[in-house]
Every structure is written in C-alpha cells, then in structure tokens.
Scaffold this active site. Structure first.
Site, PDB file in Angstrom:
ATOM      1  N   PRO A 260       0.831  -1.205   0.000  1.00 55.61           N
ATOM      2  CA  PRO A 260       0.000   0.000   0.000  1.00 55.61           C
ATOM      3  C   PRO A 260       0.862   1.251   0.000  1.00 55.61           C
ATOM      4  CG  PRO A 260      -0.864  -1.605   1.561  1.00 55.61           C
ATOM      5  CD  PRO A 260       0.457  -2.135   1.081  1.00 55.61           C
ATOM      6  N   GLU A 261       0.552   2.178  -0.911  1.00 51.05           N
ATOM      7  CA  GLU A 261       1.304   3.417  -1.005  1.00 51.05           C
ATOM      8  C   GLU A 261       0.470   4.553  -0.429  1.00 51.05           C
ATOM      9  OE1 GLU A 261       2.998   3.991  -4.867  1.00 51.05           O
ATOM     10  OE2 GLU A 261       3.717   1.924  -5.004  1.00 51.05           O
TER      11      GLU A 261
END
Length: 270
Positions: free
Chosen positions: A2-3
C-alpha cells in the site's frame, strides 16, 4: 505494498467512524508483527478518546490525550471498520472496540505491518528524517531540483527516497515520470528545473487522482470500508510492460531500478 493513496484512502475510511469515539477494549490476537505490538498497548489505549486520525507518509496516527497509536499497513495489511457481527478472519491480528459499538480490525497476512505507541509529544525513529508531504505546498519542483544537484542515482530512485519526499512509491513514481515525459533511469542531477517543476505537478496530480479513486487495487489491499480502489483503470505505465503506450502506441519497455519493476516509453520519455 500500500502506497500513500491507499493509506490516505484508509484514513478517510476509518476517520469518520473513529474520531470522537472512546476505546472500550483492545484485543491483540497476534503481537508478532514486523515490530512486536507493545504488551502494554491495550491498557494504554483502552478508555482513551480518539481526538484525530492523521497520516504522515505511509503511517496512520490515532491521536489521544495519552499518546498516539502508530499504524503501518506493511505489505499486505488493511485496517477496516466493522459495523456488524462479521466473524474474525484468520489474519485479523488486532481488534479495537469503540464506544459506538463499531470495531477497527487490523488484518495483515504477512505480518509486515505494525501497531506501536507514542507518548505525547514524542517522535519515533520511523517518522524522523522524512521529507515533505507530496501534496503540501512544501513539495515543489524547485525543491526537487535543489536536492538533486550532483546526484547520479536514477531519477525514479531519487523520487522514491522518503528523505526527499514521502509517500511516492513505485506505482505512482512510474506514472508521474511517464506523464512528465522523463525517463526513469535518467540521472537525477542531469534534469533541469523546468522538467522538475513539471514532475512535481504530475506527482500531485497522480496522487490526487488515485486518492479520489480509492487507491489502486493491489492484490490484498482494501480501504477502510472494505472496498478496493479503482485507479488501476487509469494507469499509463505501471504493470503495462510490453503493452502499447497510450500516447504513441509503441510497446512500453520494462526494466528493474532499485529492484523495483519500472515501465517507460522510449519515445514519450526522455
């Protein structure tokens, strides 16, 4: 992994249901995360009023008068709001019961995330030395240009360095560089101010669009509401190696920079 858009999507998903709520109980089912869950986390958090839910880089911070809960989703983690009697899943490692009756469940199949505690006013080594937020006014092309002077590292690696700017991960670095027309393997120190100004604008544009679409659908990612993101439908470069460029139709090339998959167009990016 996840960014920033995925983490911000999670923050926006859980914030309305948790801010202003008091923590009734904390159940730690599996403390062996990347950094062990502190054994005193439950007694410290229990009874506290959640005053704010913030994000710094890829970390979530649940602020209370007694301190802050620091959460990282790791490579495959999620933090979901549970508003019914849904049974616990296999990798639901931590559950926080709120005064409303809702629950926050932290799920992390690979156990690369973390849940740590910060005393009031204290910082943490994970939050030190970080660059500006990419959607803030502090992040500019002039900053990128100034910090890049004399650097031989590829501009993509430079852009993903959290000491330069936080939260620009692999997916969105690929996309911003494509839209800015900059080859990801070009030495950072050989790019001029005008091109960095264009790159900063596209970083902001890409991240803003991704947040509005709920992030990009990764294999294990869902937002705080349990739904996937839809930004993948707008990707120009990431994950499209060998496919036609959406601008010039030539096949996109794929290589690895810093052990990360990198896709670019030899015609549109210079």
């Amino acid at each position: 992994m996840p960014e920033l858009p995925e983490v911000e999507t999670t923050r926006r998903g859980v914030e309305p249901w948790s801010r202003g709520q008091r923590v009734v109980a904390v159940q730690v089912r599996e403390p062996r995360l990347r950094w062990p869950v502190p054994p005193d986390l439950a007694p410290r958090l229990q009874g506290q009023l959640i005053e704010a839910v913030e994000r710094r880089a890829k970390y979530l911070l649940f602020r209370t008068a007694a301190g802050s809960l620091l959460v990282h989703l790791g490579m495959s983690g999620s933090l979901r709001v549970i508003r019914d009697h849904s049974p616990l899943l296999r990798h639901d490692h931590v559950e926080i019961l709120l005064s409303s009756g809702d629950r926050l469940r932290f799920n992390d199949p690979r156990r690369f995330g973390c849940m740590l505690w910060l005393e009031p006013g204290a910082s943490h080594s994970l939050l030190q030395g970080l660059g500006p937020e990419p959607l803030s006014t502090d992040f500019t092309g002039e900053l990128l240009h100034r910090r890049s002077r004399g650097r031989r590292a590829p501009v993509k690696s430079f852009l993903m360095d959290g000491r330069i700017v936080v939260g620009v991960g692999n997916i969105y670095a690929n996309e911003a560089l494509f839209l800015a027309g900059i080859r990801p393997d070009r030495p950072a120190g050989r790019i001029g101010l005008a091109r960095y100004e264009r790159l900063a604008e596209h970083v902001k544009q890409v991240l803003t669009s991704a947040i509005s679409e709920g992030g990009t659908t990764l294999r294990d990612f869902v937002g705080g509401d349990g739904k996937p993101g839809y930004f993948a439908q707008q990707l120009y470069a990431y994950g499209r190696g060998g496919l036609p460029c959406k601008h010039c139709q030539r096949p996109l090339r794929e290589c690895r920079l810093g052990q990360r998959a990198t896709v670019y167009c030899v015609t549109c990016q210079r």
